[in-house]
Design an enzyme around this catalytic site. Structure first.
Site, PDB file in Angstrom:
ATOM      1  N   ASP A 238       5.543  49.790  45.460  1.00  0.00           N
ATOM      2  CA  ASP A 238       5.662  49.410  44.050  1.00  0.00           C
ATOM      3  C   ASP A 238       6.794  50.209  43.445  1.00  0.00           C
ATOM      4  O   ASP A 238       7.118  51.294  43.919  1.00  0.00           O
ATOM      5  CB  ASP A 238       4.391  49.816  43.295  1.00  0.00           C
TER       6      ASP A 238
ATOM      7  N   ASP B 152      -1.960  48.997  43.222  1.00  0.00           N
ATOM      8  CA  ASP B 152      -2.907  49.707  42.358  1.00  0.00           C
ATOM      9  C   ASP B 152      -3.962  48.796  41.742  1.00  0.00           C
ATOM     10  O   ASP B 152      -5.121  49.144  41.656  1.00  0.00           O
ATOM     11  CB  ASP B 152      -2.161  50.509  41.271  1.00  0.00           C
TER      12      ASP B 152
ATOM     13  N   ASP C 123      -4.237  43.484  43.972  1.00  0.00           N
ATOM     14  CA  ASP C 123      -3.461  43.951  45.119  1.00  0.00           C
ATOM     15  C   ASP C 123      -4.333  44.145  46.357  1.00  0.00           C
ATOM     16  O   ASP C 123      -3.823  44.265  47.464  1.00  0.00           O
ATOM     17  CB  ASP C 123      -2.787  45.295  44.809  1.00  0.00           C
TER      18      ASP C 123
HETATM   19  P1  ATP Z   1       5.247  47.624  39.911  1.00  0.00           P
HETATM   20  O1  ATP Z   1       4.292  48.636  39.403  1.00  0.00           O
HETATM   21  O2  ATP Z   1       4.667  46.770  40.963  1.00  0.00           O
HETATM   22  O3  ATP Z   1       6.585  48.184  40.199  1.00  0.00           O
HETATM   23  P2  ATP Z   1       5.362  46.626  37.354  1.00  0.00           P
HETATM   24  O4  ATP Z   1       4.276  47.532  37.027  1.00  0.00           O
HETATM   25  O5  ATP Z   1       6.674  46.872  36.762  1.00  0.00           O
HETATM   26  O6  ATP Z   1       5.545  46.515  38.856  1.00  0.00           O
HETATM   27  P3  ATP Z   1       3.914  44.688  35.954  1.00  0.00           P
HETATM   28  O7  ATP Z   1       3.132  45.785  35.408  1.00  0.00           O
HETATM   29  O8  ATP Z   1       3.247  43.506  36.531  1.00  0.00           O
HETATM   30  O9  ATP Z   1       4.899  45.149  37.055  1.00  0.00           O
HETATM   31  O10 ATP Z   1       4.912  44.257  34.819  1.00  0.00           O
HETATM   32  C1  ATP Z   1       5.707  43.123  34.923  1.00  0.00           C
HETATM   33  C2  ATP Z   1       6.332  42.806  33.598  1.00  0.00           C
HETATM   34  O11 ATP Z   1       5.316  42.532  32.636  1.00  0.00           O
HETATM   35  C3  ATP Z   1       7.172  43.933  33.004  1.00  0.00           C
HETATM   36  O12 ATP Z   1       8.500  43.813  33.384  1.00  0.00           O
HETATM   37  C4  ATP Z   1       7.018  43.733  31.519  1.00  0.00           C
HETATM   38  O13 ATP Z   1       7.955  42.836  31.039  1.00  0.00           O
HETATM   39  C5  ATP Z   1       5.659  43.083  31.387  1.00  0.00           C
HETATM   40  N1  ATP Z   1       4.625  44.056  31.017  1.00  0.00           N
HETATM   41  C6  ATP Z   1       4.290  45.178  31.682  1.00  0.00           C
HETATM   42  N2  ATP Z   1       3.280  45.809  31.074  1.00  0.00           N
HETATM   43  C7  ATP Z   1       2.942  45.074  30.008  1.00  0.00           C
HETATM   44  C8  ATP Z   1       1.947  45.186  28.982  1.00  0.00           C
HETATM   45  N3  ATP Z   1       1.092  46.178  28.960  1.00  0.00           N
HETATM   46  N4  ATP Z   1       1.920  44.240  28.033  1.00  0.00           N
HETATM   47  C9  ATP Z   1       2.756  43.203  28.080  1.00  0.00           C
HETATM   48  N5  ATP Z   1       3.703  43.037  28.989  1.00  0.00           N
HETATM   49  C10 ATP Z   1       3.807  43.945  29.961  1.00  0.00           C
END
Ligand code: ATP
Length: 849
Positions: free
Chosen positions: A305, A592, A596
């Site tokens: 990730d 996490d 997953d």
């Molecule tokens: P990884 O941890 O696998 O690297 P990530 O945590 O960045 O990935 P996600 O958390 O699925 O992936 O987030 C994907 C997208 O969703 C982000 O780029 C953001 O635009 C949006 N996002 C993340 N967190 C939130 C939230 N709490 N509320 C709304 N949108 C969110």
């Protein structure tokens, strides 16, 4: 945003302790563990040891009492050594189990605490979220859209929804898992009183996984036993035919069998895996399944990730897009600004306590969300007013497949919907745009303009979140999000972890492909991947959308070149793992969230996050990263390689030594020589050389170039890469040289006792030289730093002292039938024991130069 509640439910620590005394621990009691005495007695659970004891007693009755007592003592000392090993292993595995024990978030003394679930008691109030395992039986007090997987109890795989308003739909049961939602849960029964406790006996039958290596060694052990027994029988029978005393020969044969049968082989594998596991723990990797250690060393792809593992998960908003441009917030005191603030702050799950002045201490929650609150923090009064005057009446929580979140807030009697999420996802749902206080249609032109700004922001490594809203036609479903008004975008920076770059480099040198998997935008992912050196060109990235348009075969073909997977959902992860696996990779994959878990299960090494991971993912994983850090995965792989190497080292050592022992006796009997060693002497060699030095090899530090080699093939047997040949050649040479020392003694006319002492010393010393050779398969003794393994130095010194003791202490001389050796006799010993190690080392030294 949620404000901290003023009346917090739950128990005080003192009350909880009182109840714990009354009701006991919240634990399912399993079958009783083996007691130390049982472990000790199990050391005698070996057929050959019984035959030896039987033969010894018979020979004792027939007159050789001193010998018989000595043999019995040696057998007992050996059993003690075995016991210490096994007991320590049990203890350290037990400690690991406790560390991996489930925890839960409970209200105690008015605050939220994370405790070991065993300390939960009746009346406690816990917070449960999607992915948590319910730690005891009880009832949901508060919460919305809660869905629980109760298949463990009912066998039904459909989720069961809970409703706090209906008595019959409030109950939750220990061991079941939260699929959706968040809620407060009060505990009504614990431990064996729970539904789970009632069926606990069924769970006891679940078998612990056996290490495949151990299994293979066990079956090899059986072959070796037969082989040893045949040779020992031949030695015994030839001796008897030649007119030697029958009991003496029988005792000799049995002693040889006891010494030469490598009964400890499979056991030492467990010991060294367990020791390796505790070393890994020191480097923050908690291995949940012992066999995983073996596989770790073969890892050829690490899918990690991004957020929190490769980056620090410390987000700061750097840029805001509003009114068609990147703007400075101070100057935007317009409705647009307040609407952006409302969408990003009200549609937000972090907790904030307005009484605490230090914002870092006052703010709790997901870093993506806290960064947004911090952005607007300068306007505390406005913020406070929004939060206090509005009440959340409905929400669709964030999930990593939809990548957005929505809430309905009631403000001054009116309901309004706020949405935030990945910009492309939000913009798809928007029909209007808020610009300079006016709501305008979101035309194709405008969409393109916004998209190009988002592309540009993402390329600057910013993680973008868009805000949107509407206050009409509110339906309480996903339709709620149709026809929204687009407001703006906040872009946060999440700096890479300092140690990640170095870890990526170490991966590459070790022939392991580092791969980034993220839910983030392609450009953001690419920018960070490039800065970490994970990839260097734009062809190495695909998005979740691309994956969807590919068949499994296409993905399999393409996957080898890809280093970044962006905008993926958890179900894409499963396809990615499978594609890599179909190309014969050994895949390590991190995760996490609850979603997953399937990918983690499918991976060869499933890795869950110790800090941010959910219970379900942790349970599906074979390893937990205590610090969520990518560099830790690489260290664990290194440690996996070290352990495997060490297992090869002591297998090489034990088997060639045992072969040497058997051959000495066997060749002597073929050449019709007298027995070069007495039964007691054979048992002594076994005691002095087999146990401690072999264990010390099991904790040998890494060869310096261990992370400069390609990962080994998973299908490769433990004896691959010439190990069998090494064992056969070196074992034979130990046997031949030992016998030669015996023959030289006879040639110089020494008496039988001296010749045997010479043989005994040569055999012990050859093995002690050989143990240093076994430390490296590629380098000579001269290149290995002696003091990097003090255990080995200690073990070898101890063996030498034991040898000196039986040679020079008169009382022991009587028992072991030895004589004190003179300097010139020592010359013979050192020559025959050291010559092969010396020649071999010179050969290796020249070869590697
Ligand atoms: P990884 O941890 O696998 O690297 P990530 O945590 O960045 O990935 P996600 O958390 O699925 O992936 O987030 C994907 C997208 O969703 C982000 O780029 C953001 O635009 C949006 N996002 C993340 N967190 C939130 C939230 N709490 N509320 C709304 N949108 C969110």
């Amino acid at each position: 945003m949620i404000q901290e509640k003023t009346i917090v439910p739950g128990l005080t620590t003192r009350e909880a302790e009182k109840r714990m005394k009354n009701f006991g621990l919240n634990e399912i009691q399993h079958k009783k563990k083996a007691s130390p005495i049982m472990i000790f007695l199990s050391q005698f659970n070996d057929f050959m040891v019984w035959v030896l004891l039987g033969a010894t007693i018979i020979s004792g009755i027939m007159g050789d009492t001193a010998d018989a007592i000595t043999i019995i003592i040696i057998v007992i000392v050996n059993a003690i050594l075995g016991f210490v090993q096994e007991f320590r292993t049990e203890k350290s595995l037990e400690a690991l189990k406790n560390l991996a024990a489930p925890t839960c978030k409970v209200f105690r003394d008015g605050g939220l605490k994370v405790i070991n679930s065993a300390y939960l008691t009746i009346g406690d109030v816990v917070v449960l979220e999607a992915g948590d395992r319910i730690p005891a039986d009880g009832e949901f007090l508060e919460g919305s859209s809660i869905m629980v997987d109760e298949s463990l109890l009912t066998g039904e795989s459909v989720g069961v929804s809970k409703d706090t308003n209906k008595k019959e739909k409030r109950s939750g049961y220990m061991g079941t898992t939260m699929l959706k939602g968040k809620g407060l849960f009060t505990v009504t029964s614990i431990g064996m009183d729970t539904e789970m406790g009632k069926i606990a006996n069924l769970l006891d039958n679940i078998k612990e996984e056996k290490s495949p290596l151990k299994e293979r060694l066990e079956s090899l052990g059986k072959i070796l036993v037969v082989l040893c027994l045949v040779i020992c029988a031949v030695v015994t029978i030839l001796g008897i035919i030649r007119g030697n005393d029958i009991t003496e020969m029988f005792l000799l044969g049995v002693s040889l069998a006891v010494a030469a049968i490598p009964e400890g082989l499979a056991a030492i594998v467990t010991v060294s895996l367990a020791l390796g596991v505790s070393r890994m723990l020191k480097r923050n990797a908690l291995v949940r399944k012992l066999p995983a250690v073996e596989t770790l060393g073969c890892t050829s792809v690490i899918c990690s990730d991004k957020t929190g593992t490769l980056t620090q998960n410390k987000m700061t908003v750097k840029e805001v897009y509003l009114n068609g441009k990147i703007c400075e917030l101070d100057k935007e005191k317009l409705t647009d600004y307040t609407m952006l603030m409302k969408s990003l702050v009200l549609c937000n799950d972090c907790n904030y306590d307005f009484n605490v002045k230090n914002i870092d201490k006052a703010l709790h929650g997901d870093p993506t969300e806290t960064a947004l609150v911090k952005l607007f923090f300068k306007d505390t009064n406005l913020l406070k007013a929004f939060v206090e005057k509005s009440e959340r009446v409905y929400d669709i929580p964030f999930d990593s497949t939809r990548k957005m979140m929505s809430v309905i807030m009631r403000e001054n009697g009116k309901e309004c919907c706020y949405v935030k999420g990945a910009p492309e996802r939000v913009i798809e749902k928007c029909s209007y745009i808020l610009e300079n206080n006016k709501i305008k249609p979101l035309t194709y032109q405008k969409k393109k303009q916004v998209a190009s700004f988002i592309e540009a922001m993402s390329s600057r490594a910013l993680r973008c979140i868009a805000g949107a809203y509407k206050d009409e036609n509110l339906t309480r479903s996903e339709k709620l999000e149709d026809g929204l008004i687009f407001i703006g975008v906040a872009g946060s920076i999440d700096p890479p972890r300092a140690e990640a770059r170095d870890a990526v480099l170490r991966c590459k040198l070790a022939g392991i492909k580092p791969v980034m998997i993220t839910g983030d935008h392609k450009n953001t992912a690419l920018a960070i991947a490039k800065s970490l050196n994970i990839c260097n060109n734009d062809d190495q990235v695909v998005t979740g959308e691309d994956i969807e348009s590919m068949t499994d075969d296409e993905l399999k073909k393409k996957v080898e070149k890809i280093r970044v997977f962006a905008r993926v959902s958890p179900d894409h992860k499963l396809r990615i793992v499978r594609a890599f696996k179909r190309n014969n990779n050994v895949v390590a994959m991190t995760g996490d969230g609850v979603n997953d878990a399937p990918a983690i299960k499918e991976a060869d090494i499933g890795i869950s996050m110790g800090i941010s991971g959910t219970d379900v993912t942790k349970e599906a994983s074979s390893m937990i990263l205590m610090d969520d850090n990518f560099a830790t995965i690489v260290s664990a792989v290194e440690e996996g390689r070290v352990i495997y190497d060490n297992i090869r080292k002591f297998i090489r050592y034990l088997l060639s030594c045992n072969l040497g022992e058997v051959l000495t006796m066997f060749l002597a009997s073929l050449l019709t020589l007298p027995n070069p060693l007495s039964p007691i002497q054979i048992l002594f060699v076994n005691l002095a050389t087999d146990g401690l030095p072999a264990i010390a090899l099991g904790v040998d530090p890494a060869d310096k170039d261990i992370m400069r080699q390609a990962p080994r093939d998973r299908k490769e047997g433990i004896f691959a890469r010439g190990l069998t040949e090494k064992i056969l050649v070196r074992g034979s040479l130990i046997g031949i040289c030992t016998l030669l020392s015996f023959m030289v003694g006879r040639y110089y006319g020494m008496n039988l006792e001296t010749c045997r002492t010479l043989t005994l010393a040569t055999l012990v010393m050859s093995q002690l030289f050989h143990v240093f050779e076994c430390r490296s398969e590629r380098h000579s003794i001269f290149e290995i730093k002696l003091f990097t393994n003090l255990y080995l130095v200690g073990a070898v010194s101890f063996s030498i002292i034991m040898l000196a003791a039986i040679l020079y202490i008169p009382f022991l001389q009587g028992i072991f039938h030895t004589v004190p050796l003179m300097i010139n006799q020592w010359m013979i010993v050192l020559f025959f024991s050291g010559i092969i190690a010396f020649i071999n080392s010179i050969y290796l030294f020249i070869k590697t130069k």
